[in-house]
Write an enzyme that holds these catalytic residues in place. Sequence first.
Site: not given
Ligand code: PXP
Length: 248
Positions: A11, A14, A47, A49, A53, A74, A105, A155, A198
């Site tokens: 991913n 960032h 992703h 958004r 952002r 995403e 939650t 996922e 995540h």
């Molecule tokens: N999977 C999904 C569905 C996510 O939304 C994210 C975060 O954008 C990730 C995986 C990756 O998470 P991380 O950036 O914490 O590794």
Amino acid sequence: MTDKPLRLGVNIDHVATVRNARGGGYPDPLRAARIAEAAGADGITAHLREDRRHISDRDIEGLAAALSVPLNFEMAATGEMQKIALRHKPHAVCIVPEKREERTTEGGLDVSREENRLAHFIAPLRDAGCRVSIFIAADRRQIEAAHRIGAQVIELHTGAYCDAHAEGRTDERERELDALREMAAFGASLGLEIHAGHGLTYDTVQPIAAFPEVRELNIGHFLIGEAIFRGLTPAIAEMRRLMDEARR
Ligand code: PXP
């Protein structure tokens, strides 16, 4: 020990976060995606958004046009995002919650709360050939709902497990791992393909990678952070090594 391959989706959100801190075009997420491909990523995840952002519409255009590995797009379950997905027809779409009220939650999408709407929402994406994944907590009710609406993939949200690990809450870490293990097996028994992600790091990836039902991990924030210290290619190579070791 499992002989089923485990894919790594990198991913790159960032990279865009850092770029956007200054405006302009540097560092370029597409360049990061190309490096990740060369370093052994099996797919690239981004992703878009609603508030843009990090990843921008232009980033998605560039990734959809230039990648040689599959793009996992995403997105929130909104009409705007559906239109963008149908324009680019990425290999995969992963439906994620963006608003607090869409979450269970544990943080995944609350599928059971709006099953009917989501079933209608994902149908055109499936018809367009996208593999539809739902980002979901390790919760039987949510998994059953994801199956009923016609998702091909779930996922599993590993955030609670990773947080418990990072904060030394060992009993909770074990409980979260047990739930993830059990729900990976349950989802697979329904015929769903199982992914997870995540918050995963070098310290937390191996127990998840060892679940035989898990076929793909999506990892971003830690890898981009680690790239600051050791470079993106070695950061990804080490994650790949740990995943392969756990799989053996
Ligand atoms: N999977 C999904 C569905 C996510 O939304 C994210 C975060 O954008 C990730 C995986 C990756 O998470 P991380 O950036 O914490 O590794």
